[in-house]
Design an enzyme around this catalytic site. Structure first.
Site, PDB file in Angstrom:
ATOM      1  N   HIS A 128      41.385  34.946  47.066  1.00 21.13           N
ATOM      2  CA  HIS A 128      40.155  35.663  47.401  1.00 21.13           C
ATOM      3  C   HIS A 128      39.254  35.727  46.178  1.00 21.13           C
ATOM      4  CE1 HIS A 128      38.112  38.207  50.351  1.00 21.13           C
ATOM      5  NE2 HIS A 128      37.839  39.076  49.396  1.00 21.13           N
ATOM      6  N   TYR A 157      47.040  51.376  35.936  1.00 17.86           N
ATOM      7  CA  TYR A 157      47.901  52.551  35.919  1.00 17.86           C
ATOM      8  C   TYR A 157      48.733  52.713  37.190  1.00 17.86           C
ATOM      9  CZ  TYR A 157      44.751  53.878  32.106  1.00 17.86           C
ATOM     10  OH  TYR A 157      44.026  53.888  30.948  1.00 17.86           O
ATOM     11  N   ARG A 206      34.565  38.163  56.476  1.00 18.14           N
ATOM     12  CA  ARG A 206      34.496  39.318  55.592  1.00 18.14           C
ATOM     13  C   ARG A 206      34.531  40.650  56.334  1.00 18.14           C
ATOM     14  NH1 ARG A 206      29.934  39.422  51.008  1.00 18.14           N
ATOM     15  NH2 ARG A 206      30.992  37.445  50.610  1.00 18.14           N
TER      16      ARG A 206
END
Length: 751
Positions: free
Chosen positions: A88, A132, A42
């Protein structure tokens, strides 16, 4: 009669999966698993491709969606959905935040994602929602993944075993150091600033030929996407890179813009890496509002796609360097960017590397990739040659092949037996279409086979020779270096390396606009400062309340520190620029300092007027003090003279630089002159006896130049003075009784 009893609890071994273990060992084992997962999967980047798993999975998902630079954009929601669904399994917002950072040209030196839409800005505004925005890969990402189809890296199953993902990317782009990384794991962290790719490639090329080559001969220092100036010394930069730990001082880039008629303003064109412009402007505005930087009048933002902050000085007399040095200390126009080169090495072990070790590990990885891709290409060539050999046999025996296909129910075994073909060769011949038969010309087949054989021989030689591998690696690096060269818009260095000293502590005087004032302190302790150097004898200028009158009046500057001496031996410091204006009667000075109303004020003067002062008590004891030692930092003041019981601080006199003697006169009207060197210089104390008295005490004392004699005013309005040149009769050792003063000396016993 029966009695209900509770069944005893089951023993630990009676329940499947239950066992007895100490709590601390169970907790430590589980926490260790979590910590290792955080560190390796990570938070820390891999030294070979410089990516964390989330970034690698993002780029891999975009590659599978064919979001190449030449293709159109796709919604980021589509990419995020593929990433969290296939590779993931984490929160969508965290994945999208990682994707946004890969697209921000002010966060990454070489962006890996080409974003379309609102991806945030340097002011600190967040990106628009992923429904968007749209994105595709950049050429940098393509270079980073180059070779993944040629077995440049291993593929492993995803978390659910349905897909495959690369363990790392094999591309020939130095992403770890070029783009940097940051992350906090468990018990460790990483912070790697970005660097210039062209410099890194030059250093790697030199290290290929000479592993002992110094990369700092090519890498100047960090190269931030927001530019700025690194002001550390070369020795400090070298020390940080040698240990893998340290920090870099980064300052904003600025210039002075002439406004004409002596006016000017400062234009900030680049701000330090990681600083949000909006918060920086707020911090500077707070300095102005809180009056922590009086020499700065205003800050404004005229930025568009380029940074342009306007800093307006309080007046044209302000020094630009002083203003910027103050801002470097007080706000984020100067920051420290940490270096902690903590990465996962080739064995997935976290360790802190030096710059040279990180480059060497990346070079070793690239040689491994080169050999893997070479072996993969050799395998492909061998497969193709095998098929070409079969095609040539079929061409030479075309009629027989056609006959076998037409007459045999199972032609494949017959062809294998008759022409000694392999299974793949026979299958390829059987799968040919009829229209391909006319193109099976022997010369073309043999030409292709010979070309592949030559290529295979070259690749075999490459695998067998370290020299050829180094030459090939340098040639491949040269191609990348040309794409990200110093003469390209993306590769040109943005951060300047220019050594500078630490930000100076700017004295208070430099923060204040220097203006002349007239300081007036009344007998009742009311103080004010009138603008300009007025007439100290003018009754109109020196107005007081009824029953009050002048005590001290002198000329000063707003940059001066004023020293107020009380009869108890304490000294207080007043800032001249903080004094009330001269329109009214002023304000009580005792409200500005902690001075009891029963203690009289002995003296008020500007600290910078003289380097040394003479302090004397009413009992005739005194010493010399440095004016700088009298300055107090708090309202409570500073004890300098400690008079004996019954005595008090009587006078404070400035000494001239050329004064060599001290003249003292007592209430008994006897005067004594002795050398100044007989007086000790002290920072605090009672002092020594200046003159001996049988009755009374000290009246006045002053410093003088013996060769110039002693002068005093004759009184009246004539303004005439009288000078006694021959002072030999009054000269004696310190502590003597003295003798009556010269004829005509003032009757008030004042020099």
């Amino acid at each position: 009669m029966t009695t209900d009893t509770l069944d005893p609890p089951p023993a630990p071994g009676d329940v499947p999966g239950q066992f007895d273990t100490p709590f601390d060992s169970a907790l430590s084992e589980r926490y260790l698993v979590y910590a290792l997962s955080t560190i390796t999967a990570r938070s820390l980047p891999d030294v070979r491709d410089g990516l964390k798993p989330v970034h690698r999975r993002l780029l891999w998902a975009m590659r599978l969606l064919r979001l190449d630079p030449s293709q159109g954009y796709k919604k980021c929601a589509r990419v995020v959905g593929d990433v969290i669904g296939k590779y993931h399994p984490h929160g969508d917002q965290s994945v999208y935040d990682a994707m946004v950072r890969l697209a921000q040209d002010f966060a990454l030196r070489y962006p890996l994602v080409d974003g379309q839409g609102n991806f945030g800005n340097i002011d600190g505004d967040n990106a628009a929602a992923y429904r968007y925005t749209e994105a595709r890969l950049t050429q940098v990402a393509i270079d980073l993944m180059d070779g993944i189809d040629d077995d440049g890296a291993d593929l492993r199953p995803t978390y659910n075993g349905e897909e495959e993902e690369p363990e790392l990317f094999p591309g020939l782009f130095p992403n770890l150091l070029a783009n940097g990384a940051s992350g906090i794991a468990v018990g460790m962290a990483t912070s790697i600033p970005p660097h210039n790719a062209a410099e890194l490639i030059d250093a790697a090329t030199a290290m290929i030929d000479d592993p002992d080559a110094d990369p700092l001969a090519y890498v100047q220092g960090p190269d931030f996407p927001t530019g700025g100036t690194v002001v550390d010394s070369p020795a400090a930069i070298a020390e940080s890179y040698a240990t893998g730990r340290g920090s870099f001082r980064v300052r904003a880039r600025w210039q002075v813009e002439d406004q004409g008629r002596g006016t000017w303003r400062i234009i900030v064109t680049q701000i330090p890496y990681g600083v949000q412009k909006g918060k920086l402007i707020e911090a500077i505005a707070a300095l102005i509002n809180d009056k922590k930087l009086p020499i700065l009048a205003d800050v404004s933002d005229e930025s568009d796609s380029e940074i342009r902050l306007i800093l307006e000085p309080r007046s044209r007399t302000v020094d630009a360097d002083t203003l910027m040095e103050s801002l470097f200390r007080l706000c984020d126009l100067e920051v420290r960017v940490p270096l902690n080169l903590n990465v996962l090495d080739a064995q997935r072990t976290p360790r802190v590397m030096s710059l040279k070790q990180a480059l060497a590990a990346w070079i070793d990885h690239q040689f491994i990739v080169l050999r893997r891709r070479t072996r993969y290409r050799l395998g492909k060539i061998a497969d193709r040659i095998e098929l070409l050999d079969g095609y040539i046999i079929a061409f030479l025996n075309l009629d027989r092949v056609i006959e076998i296909i037409r007459t045999e129910d199972e032609p494949k075994p017959v062809m294998v037996a008759e022409f000694a073909l392999s299974d793949r060769q026979a299958e390829a011949i059987l799968n040919m279409r009829l229209r391909q038969l006319r193109r099976l010309e022997e010369m073309e087949l043999r030409r292709e086979r010979d070309a592949l054989a030559d290529e295979s021989g070259g690749l075999e030689a490459l695998l067998a020779s370290d020299t050829l591998q180094r030459a090939r690696m340098k040639a491949d690096l040269a191609v990348i270096a040309k794409r990200y060269g110093r003469d390209t818009p993306l590769g040109a260095r943005r951060t300047v390396i220019a050594e500078a000293g630490p930000a100076r502590v700017i004295p208070l005087e430099a923060m204040i606009e220097r203006e002349p004032i007239t300081v007036i302190l009344s007998q009742r302790g009311w103080i004010r400062a009138m603008k300009g150097h007025g007439d100290l004898t003018s009754a109109d200028a020196l107005k007081f309340k009824e029953g009050d009158g002048p005590a001290f009046a002198f000329h000063a500057q707003t940059t001066d520190k004023l020293l107020l001496a009380a009869e108890n031996g304490r000294f207080y410091t007043l800032a001249a620029d903080k004094l009330p204006g001269g329109r009214g009667f002023g304000e009580p000075v005792r409200l500005m300092i902690d001075l009891d109303g029963s203690v009289d004020i002995v003296a008020l003067f500007a600290a910078g007027r003289s380097a040394r002062v003479l302090l004397a008590a009413s009992d005739g004891r005194g010493f010399v003090a440095q004016a700088a030692d009298l300055i107090a930092e708090t309202r409570k003041g500073k004890t300098v003279m400690t008079p004996r019981p019954g005595a008090r601080l009587h006078l404070v006199r400035a000494l001239g630089d050329t004064d060599d003697h001290v003249a003292v006169i007592g209430d008994n009207r006897k005067m004594l002159i002795f050398p100044l060197v007989e007086l000790p210089e002290m920072a605090r104390g009672q002092g020594v006896q200046l003159q001996r008295y049988r009755d009374g005490g000290l009246s006045d004392a002053t410093g003088l130049v013996l060769a110039n004699g002693l002068s005093w005013a004759m009184g009246g309005e004539s303004g005439r003075t009288r000078t006694e040149s021959d002072l030999l009769p009054w000269r004696a050792v310190r502590g003597a009784a003295g003798r009556p003063p010269p004829t005509g000396f003032p009757r008030d016993n004042r020099f």
